[in-house]
Structures are given as C-alpha cells and as structure tokens.
Design an enzyme around this catalytic site. Structure first.
Site, short mmCIF file in Angstrom:
data_model
loop_
_atom_site.label_atom_id
_atom_site.label_comp_id
_atom_site.label_asym_id
_atom_site.label_seq_id
_atom_site.Cartn_x
_atom_site.Cartn_y
_atom_site.Cartn_z
N ARG A 34 -0.73 9.21 -9.85
CA ARG A 34 -0.72 7.99 -9.05
C ARG A 34 -0.02 6.82 -9.77
NH1 ARG A 34 -3.98 7.30 -4.75
NH2 ARG A 34 -4.37 5.14 -5.33
N ASP A 86 0.83 -1.21 0.00
CA ASP A 86 0.00 0.00 0.00
C ASP A 86 0.86 1.25 0.00
OD1 ASP A 86 -2.40 1.36 0.00
OD2 ASP A 86 -2.61 1.36 2.17
N ASN A 108 -10.62 -2.82 -6.22
CA ASN A 108 -9.87 -1.78 -6.93
C ASN A 108 -10.50 -1.37 -8.26
OD1 ASN A 108 -6.57 -2.93 -5.84
ND2 ASN A 108 -7.95 -1.43 -4.92
#
Length: 244
Positions: A35, A22, A70
């Site tokens: 990201r 993570d 996700n």
C-alpha cells in the site's frame, strides 16, 4: 465565506477546490505492490495538480492527506506515511516556494512527531509571502475534531469575558476553525469511486458542489482536474434561493 454565482446564476470557476485523495492503497494492490507504494505515487501526483491550478482559475487547493481516523491503520502503514510526509516536505519545500505556492497545514498537531511539526512550521514560514496558489494540507485532520477544538476555544473566550455569548451566530464559529483565513470550498472532489465525505471540511462544505469520480488518486491527471473545473463553471448555484 462562499463564492456567489453571477447574475445569471452560473458559477464562476471554482476558486477553492478541496480533494479527498482516495485510492492509493487499492492502486498499489492492483499492481501487486504494498500500500505504501501507492501512497508514494499519490504524493508525486500532488505537484501536477498544484501546477494545474492557475490555468483553471483555482486560487485555493486543499488536500486531505491524513485523517484523525487513519491512526486505526496498521502501524507499518502509519509509520510509513509519517516518513513520507517528512520526505515530501523536505523534497518539495523549495520547489513549491519558487513557483509561488503558499502552504498551510490544518489539523491537530499534538499527536504528530516533533520533527514533522518542525518541518511543517518551517514550510509555512518559507512560503508565507507567496500568493499564486494557496495549498492547504489537512494532516491529522477530522471535521468533527476541528469543530470540537474550535468550540473549546470559543468557550474559553466566553469564560474569559472576551466573547459575549449573546453575539454568537453562524459567523462566529468559523473564526475559530483551522481554516479561518480561507474561503469555503466551491468544489469538493473525491477520487476512487467512494461516495462519502469522510469527515472532511464538514462546516466549510455546507454549500460546496461535489464530484465523486472513479479514478484512483495516483491516476488523477491535470486534464481531469481541468475538466471538473470547467464542469463546475456550468452549474446553476442558487444557495437556497429560487430563480426569478
């Protein structure tokens, strides 16, 4: 299948480490980057940790790459991740095989694109003879989804008459899980400061030790991995029993 402590109650080194990788997105945002930049940095970190396994007595490494939840992320991020997985497999396949790593994938492949599934299948075949480190990549994986799929297969066997429902116990279901050929994890590590398990290896981690650390995944080094492995070895693991 769990790893028992020695007679003194001390755990040996963790034979199987599972990691919730993570913090990739936050790592990138802290640097003013998108990201996906963080996900690429995180992918590069995997090789270092895999290579650190033998010296720390780790035979099995399972990493959480993409969860069933996700898919809720932006289409840009999801699409970018799928391309990253394809690129990673293509780039790393021969290198992983050459250093003795066996690669497996767990999770539901139905929603993944055909090209990615083909690459996954080919990598599993290419590395099937290796035994130095067993790397398992959880891709489109969720613990609840895994148990649901396993229960469906179990129910089908009952309906076909190949499984007697009276014989079903806690040793039966694991034979239907994605991880049926793997030992249960001894140590689960989650990076980035979050203290939750996020639907990862729910059944298998019933007796695992946990480490929640602040380090973001792209900054997680082999040195920190080794420190956590040594720390695990000092733990007193009783699996519900009481010391005499």
């Amino acid at each position: 299948m769990r790893r028992e402590p020695d007679e003194a109650g001390q755990a040996a080194g963790p034979g199987h480490v599972a990691i919730i990788m993570d913090g990739n997105g936050r790592w990138a945002q802290m640097r003013g980057r998108p990201r996906l930049f963080g996900h690429h940095a995180g992918a590069r970190r995997v090789r270092e940790i895999v290579e650190a396994c033998p010296e720390n007595g780790v035979k099995y490494l399972t990493i959480f790459a993409f969860s069933t939840e996700n898919w809720k992320r932006t289409q840009v991020e999801v699409s970018g991740l799928m391309k990253l997985f394809q690129r990673y497999i293509t780039k790393e396949a021969r290198a992983l095989s050459d250093v003795g790593v066996r690669v497996r994938f767990i999770g539901d492949r139905v929603r993944l694109n055909d090209k990615l599934v083909e690459l996954m299948d080919n990598l599993e075949i290419l590395t099937a003879h290796n035994d130095l480190v067993h790397l398992t990549i959880a891709l489109n994986y969720g613990g609840r989804d895994e148990v649901a799929r396993a229960t469906k297969r179990l129910a089908q066997d009952v309906a076909l008459g190949t499984l007697d429902p009276e014989t079903i116990d806690e040793e039966t279901l694991p034979r239907y899980l994605d991880t049926y050929v793997l030992p249960d994890p001894d140590l689960v590590i989650r990076t980035s400061g979050e203290a939750r398990i996020s639907n990862f290896l729910l059944w298998q981690s019933a007796y695992a030790e946990y480490e929640f650390i602040d380090t973001l995944w792209p900054d997680f080094t082999a040195e920190e991995f080794g420190r956590l492995a040594r720390k695990y070895g000092a733990r007193d693991r009783r699996f519900g029993a009481v010391k005499a």
